[in-house]
Design a protein around this motif. Structure first.
Motif, PDB file in Angstrom:
ATOM      1  N   CYS A 114      65.336 -65.974  13.983  1.00 50.88           N
ATOM      2  CA  CYS A 114      64.018 -65.362  13.762  1.00 50.88           C
ATOM      3  C   CYS A 114      63.197 -66.187  12.775  1.00 50.88           C
ATOM      4  O   CYS A 114      61.972 -66.276  12.902  1.00 50.88           O
ATOM      5  CB  CYS A 114      64.184 -63.929  13.254  1.00 50.88           C
ATOM      6  N   MET A 115      63.865 -66.792  11.790  1.00 50.03           N
ATOM      7  CA  MET A 115      63.153 -67.675  10.863  1.00 50.03           C
ATOM      8  C   MET A 115      62.563 -68.868  11.619  1.00 50.03           C
ATOM      9  O   MET A 115      61.445 -69.307  11.341  1.00 50.03           O
ATOM     10  CB  MET A 115      64.094 -68.167   9.764  1.00 50.03           C
ATOM     11  N   LYS A 116      63.338 -69.377  12.576  1.00 50.49           N
ATOM     12  CA  LYS A 116      62.870 -70.523  13.354  1.00 50.49           C
ATOM     13  C   LYS A 116      61.632 -70.167  14.166  1.00 50.49           C
ATOM     14  O   LYS A 116      60.733 -71.003  14.340  1.00 50.49           O
ATOM     15  CB  LYS A 116      63.990 -71.001  14.288  1.00 50.49           C
ATOM     16  N   LEU A 117      61.543 -68.937  14.641  1.00 48.64           N
ATOM     17  CA  LEU A 117      60.419 -68.521  15.482  1.00 48.64           C
ATOM     18  C   LEU A 117      59.083 -68.557  14.744  1.00 48.64           C
ATOM     19  O   LEU A 117      58.024 -68.657  15.371  1.00 48.64           O
ATOM     20  CB  LEU A 117      60.662 -67.121  16.047  1.00 48.64           C
TER      21      LEU A 117
ATOM     22  N   ALA B  14      67.320 -73.017  10.384  1.00 53.32           N
ATOM     23  CA  ALA B  14      68.041 -72.717  11.631  1.00 53.32           C
ATOM     24  C   ALA B  14      68.779 -73.943  12.137  1.00 53.32           C
ATOM     25  O   ALA B  14      69.934 -73.854  12.577  1.00 53.32           O
ATOM     26  CB  ALA B  14      67.059 -72.205  12.681  1.00 53.32           C
ATOM     27  N   GLU B  15      68.125 -75.110  12.063  1.00 53.20           N
ATOM     28  CA  GLU B  15      68.740 -76.339  12.569  1.00 53.20           C
ATOM     29  C   GLU B  15      70.008 -76.693  11.797  1.00 53.20           C
ATOM     30  O   GLU B  15      70.948 -77.252  12.373  1.00 53.20           O
ATOM     31  CB  GLU B  15      67.746 -77.505  12.478  1.00 53.20           C
ATOM     32  N   ARG B  16      70.034 -76.385  10.494  1.00 54.72           N
ATOM     33  CA  ARG B  16      71.218 -76.683   9.681  1.00 54.72           C
ATOM     34  C   ARG B  16      72.293 -75.614   9.832  1.00 54.72           C
ATOM     35  O   ARG B  16      73.481 -75.916   9.924  1.00 54.72           O
ATOM     36  CB  ARG B  16      70.827 -76.777   8.201  1.00 54.72           C
TER      37      ARG B  16
ATOM     38  N   ALA C  20      67.237 -75.387  19.562  1.00 51.04           N
ATOM     39  CA  ALA C  20      67.006 -76.574  20.399  1.00 51.04           C
ATOM     40  C   ALA C  20      65.607 -76.613  20.982  1.00 51.04           C
ATOM     41  O   ALA C  20      65.249 -77.571  21.680  1.00 51.04           O
ATOM     42  CB  ALA C  20      68.037 -76.609  21.521  1.00 51.04           C
ATOM     43  N   GLY C  21      64.792 -75.594  20.723  1.00 48.01           N
ATOM     44  CA  GLY C  21      63.440 -75.563  21.262  1.00 48.01           C
ATOM     45  C   GLY C  21      63.382 -75.219  22.729  1.00 48.01           C
ATOM     46  O   GLY C  21      62.393 -75.512  23.405  1.00 48.01           O
ATOM     47  N   GLU C  22      64.435 -74.584  23.258  1.00 48.44           N
ATOM     48  CA  GLU C  22      64.485 -74.235  24.673  1.00 48.44           C
ATOM     49  C   GLU C  22      63.911 -72.849  24.965  1.00 48.44           C
ATOM     50  O   GLU C  22      63.839 -72.432  26.116  1.00 48.44           O
ATOM     51  CB  GLU C  22      65.935 -74.302  25.161  1.00 48.44           C
TER      52      GLU C  22
END
Length: 305
Positions: A245-248, A260-262, A287-289
């Protein structure tokens, strides 16, 4: 007045940013000259970044030590300052989760530290109320800001947790979940569900959603932290969804970038193989999918619930 870069020509002692050099015996003087002459700053930038990161962690450790000492003797006079410190160190512990762990000379970055610091903020608020009373603590501004994160019936509404119900039912035929643990997991899932709902419906600003995200440790049962620290698969999978959710919203909230990536791939690797399908959605987010503007069916489609 604009903030002046410490390496700008106008700054005393740094006549030219292109001639910047490290006072480090490990750096070959001729190599630094070659780099400056060629206009290539990649080595220096990396070295400087490492040094700054190392120094920041030293100061963070010192802040934690001082904070712990203050916690041992909370008074009316110092508790407001201790509360503010608790919030700041909690933010720092969260935001540095985006940093690299590849350098073994630096302390490891563990989300448990952030979770425990958030729990500490909850304890300080409770103690503050005991010392000065609810009315005074409310007037101090602790509860100011939107959205409200004090309405438990809204925060933990089971309707919000429906997109994540698979996290509660996965492997339930092979793993006994005690009733009190089930309630705990439901609580956290419902809390994340509120955050996801706000993101998917776009009915709150990114900063309002940020408030919900950073408050997660202080608003949920502290036993969840123990489960994460014990590397319980269900708890780790739930935490990965919080990071997703943070990545969003990290395109609008830069403090979350890289977390998120880490953290999600690391959680994926720590999970037993049979649990890894539960991280399909967080991994796809990382992954940006998956679109940043999530549809309610995305989680169901990916997990085939």
């Amino acid at each position: 007045m604009p903030i002046r870069s410490p390496y700008s020509p106008a700054h005393p002692g740094k006549a030219n940013s292109n001639q910047w050099r490290l006072d480090d015996p490990e750096v070959d003087e001729s190599w630094v000259t070659k780099i400056n002459g060629a206009g290539n700053h990649s080595y220096l930038a990396t070295k400087r970044s490492h040094d700054m990161l190392h120094v920041s962690r030293i100061y963070f450790d010192r802040a934690i030590d001082g904070h712990r000492k203050a916690l041992e003797d909370l008074t009316v006079e110092n508790i407001e300052a201790v509360y503010c410190t608790s919030v700041l160190v909690s933010f720092h512990a969260l935001f540095v989760l985006s940093e690299s762990e590849e350098d073994s000379t630096l302390p490891s970055l563990d989300p448990v530290q952030w979770l425990r610091l958030g729990k500490g903020t909850r304890f300080i608020c409770s103690r503050w109320k005991e010392l000065v009373g609810p009315s005074r603590i409310n007037s101090s501004g602790v509860s100011y800001g939107l959205p409200s994160i004090t309405n438990d019936s809204e925060l933990f509404n089971s309707e919000h947790g429906k997109p994540f119900k698979g996290l509660l039912t996965w492997a339930e035929d092979f793993e006994t979940i005690y009733s009190e643990d089930r309630k705990l997991y439901e609580q956290v899932i419902n809390y994340i569900g509120v955050i996801y709902k706000c993101i998917s419906e776009g009915n709150e600003s990114e900063l309002a959603i940020c408030r919900r995200l950073v408050a997660m440790p202080s608003r949920n049962d502290p036993r969840f932290i123990d489960m994460v620290e014990a590397k319980q698969p269900r708890a780790l999978a739930i935490l990965a969804h919080l990071f997703a959710c943070m990545k969003l919203i990290d395109y609008k909230v830069p403090w979350f970038r890289g977390i998120a990536e880490r953290q999600i791939p690391k959680i994926h690797d720590e999970l037993p193989v049979g649990w890894r399908p539960m991280l399909a959605w967080p991994m796809a987010i990382t992954a940006g999918e998956v679109d940043r503007e999530p549809a309610e069916t995305q989680i169901d489609d990916i997990l085939a619930l």
